[in-house]
Design a protein around this motif. Structure first.
Motif, PDB file in Angstrom:
ATOM      1  N   THR A  27       0.833  -1.210   0.000  1.00 31.37           N
ATOM      2  CA  THR A  27       0.000   0.000   0.000  1.00 31.37           C
ATOM      3  C   THR A  27       0.862   1.253   0.000  1.00 31.37           C
ATOM      4  N   LEU A  28       1.943   1.241   0.773  1.00 34.28           N
ATOM      5  CA  LEU A  28       2.835   2.404   0.820  1.00 34.28           C
ATOM      6  C   LEU A  28       3.441   2.678  -0.553  1.00 34.28           C
ATOM      7  N   TRP A  29       3.917   1.643  -1.226  1.00 34.92           N
ATOM      8  CA  TRP A  29       4.516   1.819  -2.550  1.00 34.92           C
ATOM      9  C   TRP A  29       3.485   2.352  -3.554  1.00 34.92           C
ATOM     10  N   GLN A  53     -14.224  -4.863   0.725  1.00 37.73           N
ATOM     11  CA  GLN A  53     -13.510  -3.598   0.572  1.00 37.73           C
ATOM     12  C   GLN A  53     -12.033  -3.747   0.905  1.00 37.73           C
ATOM     13  N   PHE A  54     -11.184  -3.105   0.096  1.00 37.94           N
ATOM     14  CA  PHE A  54      -9.723  -3.059   0.314  1.00 37.94           C
ATOM     15  C   PHE A  54      -9.132  -4.457   0.455  1.00 37.94           C
ATOM     16  N   ALA A  55      -9.521  -5.336  -0.470  1.00 42.32           N
ATOM     17  CA  ALA A  55      -9.042  -6.714  -0.421  1.00 42.32           C
ATOM     18  C   ALA A  55      -7.564  -6.810  -0.780  1.00 42.32           C
ATOM     19  N   ASP A  56      -7.064  -5.871  -1.585  1.00 45.95           N
ATOM     20  CA  ASP A  56      -5.662  -5.940  -2.012  1.00 45.95           C
ATOM     21  C   ASP A  56      -4.830  -4.789  -1.464  1.00 45.95           C
ATOM     22  N   ALA A  57      -5.302  -4.146  -0.420  1.00 46.00           N
ATOM     23  CA  ALA A  57      -4.566  -3.057   0.228  1.00 46.00           C
ATOM     24  C   ALA A  57      -5.098  -2.897   1.642  1.00 46.00           C
ATOM     25  N   LEU A  58      -4.425  -2.062   2.420  1.00 46.01           N
ATOM     26  CA  LEU A  58      -4.914  -1.766   3.766  1.00 46.01           C
ATOM     27  C   LEU A  58      -5.999  -0.711   3.716  1.00 46.01           C
ATOM     28  N   PRO A  60      -7.564   2.704   4.463  1.00 47.51           N
ATOM     29  CA  PRO A  60      -6.810   3.961   4.615  1.00 47.51           C
ATOM     30  C   PRO A  60      -6.575   4.412   6.053  1.00 47.51           C
ATOM     31  N   PRO A  61      -7.588   4.425   6.941  1.00 43.43           N
ATOM     32  CA  PRO A  61      -7.290   4.832   8.319  1.00 43.43           C
ATOM     33  C   PRO A  61      -6.302   3.899   9.011  1.00 43.43           C
ATOM     34  N   ILE A  62      -6.413   2.588   8.760  1.00 41.78           N
ATOM     35  CA  ILE A  62      -5.463   1.650   9.338  1.00 41.78           C
ATOM     36  C   ILE A  62      -4.069   1.900   8.774  1.00 41.78           C
ATOM     37  N   PHE A  63      -3.993   2.172   7.480  1.00 47.24           N
ATOM     38  CA  PHE A  63      -2.712   2.460   6.840  1.00 47.24           C
ATOM     39  C   PHE A  63      -2.068   3.702   7.449  1.00 47.24           C
ATOM     40  N   ARG A 124     -21.515  11.383   8.713  1.00 42.98           N
ATOM     41  CA  ARG A 124     -20.461  10.372   8.671  1.00 42.98           C
ATOM     42  C   ARG A 124     -20.386   9.718   7.292  1.00 42.98           C
ATOM     43  N   ALA A 125     -21.538   9.518   6.675  1.00 41.59           N
ATOM     44  CA  ALA A 125     -21.571   8.853   5.367  1.00 41.59           C
ATOM     45  C   ALA A 125     -20.942   9.716   4.280  1.00 41.59           C
ATOM     46  N   THR A 126     -21.232  11.020   4.277  1.00 43.64           N
ATOM     47  CA  THR A 126     -20.691  11.891   3.227  1.00 43.64           C
ATOM     48  C   THR A 126     -19.221  12.221   3.481  1.00 43.64           C
ATOM     49  N   LEU A 127     -18.800  12.185   4.741  1.00 46.41           N
ATOM     50  CA  LEU A 127     -17.426  12.544   5.085  1.00 46.41           C
ATOM     51  C   LEU A 127     -16.446  11.396   4.830  1.00 46.41           C
ATOM     52  N   ARG A 128     -16.927  10.167   4.959  1.00 47.15           N
ATOM     53  CA  ARG A 128     -16.028   9.016   4.903  1.00 47.15           C
ATOM     54  C   ARG A 128     -15.262   8.874   3.584  1.00 47.15           C
ATOM     55  N   PRO A 129     -15.893   8.977   2.409  1.00 45.51           N
ATOM     56  CA  PRO A 129     -15.124   8.756   1.167  1.00 45.51           C
ATOM     57  C   PRO A 129     -13.936   9.703   1.017  1.00 45.51           C
ATOM     58  N   ALA A 130     -14.156  11.004   1.245  1.00 44.92           N
ATOM     59  CA  ALA A 130     -13.059  11.961   1.098  1.00 44.92           C
ATOM     60  C   ALA A 130     -11.998  11.743   2.172  1.00 44.92           C
ATOM     61  N   PHE A 131     -12.421  11.422   3.395  1.00 44.26           N
ATOM     62  CA  PHE A 131     -11.450  11.187   4.465  1.00 44.26           C
ATOM     63  C   PHE A 131     -10.600   9.969   4.158  1.00 44.26           C
ATOM     64  N   TYR A 132     -11.221   8.901   3.714  1.00 38.98           N
ATOM     65  CA  TYR A 132     -10.468   7.690   3.389  1.00 38.98           C
ATOM     66  C   TYR A 132      -9.465   7.971   2.271  1.00 38.98           C
ATOM     67  N   GLY A 133      -9.910   8.671   1.231  1.00 38.63           N
ATOM     68  CA  GLY A 133      -9.014   8.975   0.128  1.00 38.63           C
ATOM     69  C   GLY A 133      -7.829   9.808   0.561  1.00 38.63           C
TER      70      GLY A 133
END
Length: 228
Positions: A27-29, A53-58, A60-63, A124-133
């Protein structure tokens, strides 16, 4: 039956922890190499079923949290004799949570702005996508800042310059990434996008500084009261 459920819980936890060792560097790379693509990836993943969700990466908040935790462990390992923070931050766990909260202000500020600019209600629903990105975009910069501070704690001329170079490299990368994000996702010109990216980094720095002041203020005030 309770014992078997406990074993299954331990099995799931152990697998999740070990999988981080694989997916964190991947994920970092990907974030360093193609940050804007990872931003779009976060948006797409949140539209799918939660279990896929995120099956091939961490996530975003965990990352972001693991990046802060990794830098924190490196800091402790390389500079074990540095001054211990006072008050609430004297506990290592509290300090780690505080650092994660402080650095999370960078993606949160941009996420709030993104929701407002779309004229959406702030939920929370509208904020999550931009925050995760934006967690994907902020994590490499946060890691560079923490590593630069750790290098600076070694207190030699060589490590001072190494720390400065690490910080400048992370800052230039984040500034360039945010400029590209404003151009791509906000449709503004490159000069204006550069200015808005710089302003965001400045606002995030100020917000983190204010949070630090709030955290240490009770201890500072108590110390002043004890001065005869």
């Amino acid at each position: 039956m309770d014992f078997m459920n406990l074993l299954k819980s331990v099995e799931a936890l152990l697998y999740e922890l070990v999988s981080w060792l694989v997916f964190y560097p991947i994920t970092l790379w990907r974030c360093i190499r193609r940050p804007l693509a990872m931003f779009d990836y976060a948006q797409r993943e949140l539209t799918g079923p939660p279990e896929n969700q995120f099956a091939d990466a961490l996530s975003p908040p965990i990352f972001l949290f693991l990046s802060i935790a990794l830098a924190h462990m490196i800091d402790i390992g390389l500079t074990p004799n540095q001054d211990t923070p006072i008050g609430l931050l004297a506990d290592t766990r509290n300090l780690l949570v505080f650092r994660a909260t402080a650095f999370s202000l960078l993606p949160m500020i941009l996420a709030v702005q993104a929701v407002r600019q779309k004229n959406q209600p702030l939920t929370r629903a509208t904020l999550r996508p931009a925050f995760y990105g934006h967690c994907f975009l902020a994590a490499p910069f946060v890691l560079s800042v923490d590593l630069a501070l750790t290098t600076g704690h070694l207190a030699t001329e060589a490590t001072y310059w190494v720390g400065t170079l690490i910080f400048l490299a992370g800052l230039i990368w984040y500034q360039t990434t945010l400029t590209g994000w404003f151009v791509t996702h906000r449709g503004v010109g490159r000069v204006r996008a550069f200015a808005r990216a710089a302003l965001h980094i400045l606002l995030g720095t100020i917000a983190m500084f204010l949070l630090i002041l709030l955290a240490v203020a009770p201890q500072v005030i108590a110390a002043w009261k004890e001065i005869p």
